[in-house]
Design a protein around this motif. Structure first.
Motif, short mmCIF file in Angstrom:
data_model
loop_
_atom_site.label_atom_id
_atom_site.label_comp_id
_atom_site.label_asym_id
_atom_site.label_seq_id
_atom_site.Cartn_x
_atom_site.Cartn_y
_atom_site.Cartn_z
N GLY A 9 0.78 -1.24 0.00
CA GLY A 9 0.00 0.00 0.00
C GLY A 9 0.81 1.28 0.00
O GLY A 9 0.24 2.36 -0.13
N LEU A 10 2.13 1.18 0.14
CA LEU A 10 2.97 2.38 0.05
C LEU A 10 3.65 2.48 -1.31
O LEU A 10 4.42 3.42 -1.56
N ILE A 31 -0.12 -3.23 4.55
CA ILE A 31 1.06 -4.06 4.78
C ILE A 31 2.05 -3.75 3.67
O ILE A 31 1.69 -3.76 2.48
N ASP A 32 3.30 -3.47 4.05
CA ASP A 32 4.35 -3.19 3.07
C ASP A 32 5.68 -3.50 3.73
O ASP A 32 5.89 -3.17 4.90
N ASN A 33 6.59 -4.15 2.99
CA ASN A 33 7.90 -4.44 3.58
C ASN A 33 8.96 -3.40 3.20
O ASN A 33 10.14 -3.57 3.52
N LEU A 34 8.52 -2.34 2.51
CA LEU A 34 9.39 -1.21 2.16
C LEU A 34 10.56 -1.61 1.26
O LEU A 34 11.57 -0.91 1.21
N SER A 35 10.41 -2.72 0.53
CA SER A 35 11.48 -3.15 -0.37
C SER A 35 11.56 -2.28 -1.62
O SER A 35 12.61 -2.15 -2.23
N ASN A 36 10.42 -1.68 -1.99
CA ASN A 36 10.42 -0.79 -3.16
C ASN A 36 9.53 0.42 -2.91
O ASN A 36 8.82 0.89 -3.78
N SER A 37 9.55 0.88 -1.65
CA SER A 37 8.73 2.04 -1.27
C SER A 37 9.38 2.70 -0.06
O SER A 37 10.34 2.19 0.50
N PHE A 55 -0.53 0.88 9.72
CA PHE A 55 0.57 0.34 8.91
C PHE A 55 1.29 -0.79 9.63
O PHE A 55 1.57 -0.69 10.82
N PHE A 56 1.60 -1.85 8.88
CA PHE A 56 2.39 -2.97 9.40
C PHE A 56 3.53 -3.26 8.43
O PHE A 56 3.30 -3.45 7.23
N ASN A 57 4.75 -3.28 8.96
CA ASN A 57 5.91 -3.65 8.14
C ASN A 57 6.06 -5.16 8.22
O ASN A 57 6.64 -5.70 9.17
N ILE A 58 5.50 -5.84 7.23
CA ILE A 58 5.51 -7.31 7.20
C ILE A 58 5.98 -7.78 5.83
O ILE A 58 5.56 -7.24 4.81
N ILE A 79 -7.02 -5.90 -1.05
CA ILE A 79 -6.51 -5.53 -2.38
C ILE A 79 -5.02 -5.86 -2.35
O ILE A 79 -4.27 -5.28 -1.56
N HIS A 80 -4.62 -6.79 -3.20
CA HIS A 80 -3.27 -7.36 -3.12
C HIS A 80 -2.38 -6.81 -4.24
O HIS A 80 -2.45 -7.24 -5.39
#
Length: 336
Positions: A9-10, A31-37, A55-58, A79-80
């Protein structure tokens, strides 16, 4: 108020969809692992909507963490978006693409089944059609062997969802995007690739800014009017709104089947050289570009027949290509 989980979502499309969800009155969990955001996007979403999503960093490849999230959160729909998404990169690192894009999808669907969550929107792609025999591409166009591992993950993903929806409570809509571009009118969110851009428009805007020395045009020997590849470029805000229409269809139980799919585009194709010319005209900035070899995984031409989504979801694109290009340029200037 329905609570919607937005994975990834980011990211580019995800963040714009979160904005539209909140504007439409939904409660959003990201949910976002911030790998590309970047985490700063969360604050920018809040600035636009006056509401900060949870927000959850997962990392969705971690089955234990996915299970824990669903055991401790009540969700009405998903929404995936979360997936690796670069065609060229997927050719070079296919196993990473299969691990990320397939495992995360399966883990989410398993938890949907376990927790009886029924509404699922899948971020798919026109790459599932491969090189279509006829244009524009309709939803009835044959699904050919994918031209890239990325495209193949989307084909496999749709097959997994179709099979799951037959024997579970899951109702799903797959949105097959063409080429999302542009930025939100606030210029607070937009496409922010980490590292070298894999998509045309951010490479154009970074070249225009002088961040990149020149733009590479991959091939001028395609069977198209000017020899460069043709794509259907859709404004990301229009695309985001298509997700809202699809979600409401599922929530209101207006879907005709447990698994449905729709093309999302403009119905018009533009070549790479046409995009360069339109960008230069719209911004009055000259681009330094060169013709290079074709890129592995690219098809000659792809643009959508959008009559099905217009009829079934009462959706159609509203923003022009020029608006999208100008917003992408304004966004680039804002992030330097």
């Amino acid at each position: 108020m329905k609570k919607i989980l937005v994975t990834g979502g980011l990211g580019f499309i995800g963040s714009h969809t979160v904005v539209e969800l909140q504007n439409a009155g939904f409660e959003v969990v990201i949910i976002d692992n911030l790998s590309n955001s970047k985490i700063e996007v969360l604050d920018n979403i809040q600035e636009i909507t006056n509401k900060k999503p949870e927000f959850f960093n997962i990392d969705l490849r971690n089955k234990k963490d996915v299970k824990h999230f669903f055991n401790t959160n009540s969700i009405d729909g998903i929404i995936h978006f979360a997936a690796s998404k670069a065609v060229g990169e997927s050719v070079n690192i296919p196993l990473e693409y299969y691990e990320n894009n397939i495992n995360s999808l399966v883990f989410i669907l398993q938890e949907m089944k376990n927790h009886k969550i029924s509404n699922f929107i899948f971020s798919s792609s026109c790459t599932i059609y491969g090189q279509a025999d006829e244009l524009p591409i309709t939803e009835n166009s044959p699904i050919k062997p994918a031209e890239s591992p990325y495209g193949n993950t989307k084909q496999i993903g749709e097959e997994i969802i179709r099979d799951a929806s037959k024997v579970t409570n899951i109702n799903a809509i797959s949105l097959r995007y063409f080429n999302p571009i542009g930025a939100h009118e606030s210029i607070k969110i937009g496409e922010l690739p980490i590292g070298i851009p894999q998509n045309l428009i951010p490479y154009i805007t970074q070249t225009a800014m002088g961040i990149r020395k020149e733009l590479s045009v991959f091939g001028d020997d395609y069977n198209t009017p000017d020899g460069t590849a043709i794509r259907d470029y859709i404004h990301v805000v229009d695309l985001a709104k298509a997700h809202i229409s699809a979600l409401k269809r599922l929530i209101d139980k207006r879907n005709n089947e447990s698994f449905e799919f729709f093309n999302v585009g403009t119905g018009k194709g533009n070549s790479v050289l046409e995009i360069i010319q339109k960008f230069e005209t719209a911004t009055n900035v000259k681009l330094n570009y060169k013709i290079t070899d074709r890129r592995a995984g690219d098809v000659t031409a792809a643009y959508a027949d959008v009559s099905k989504i217009q009829k079934e979801l009462s959706w159609q694109n509203e923003k022009t290509l020029t608006e999208a290009l100008i917003s992408a340029w304004e966004w680039q200037k804002s992030v330097k």
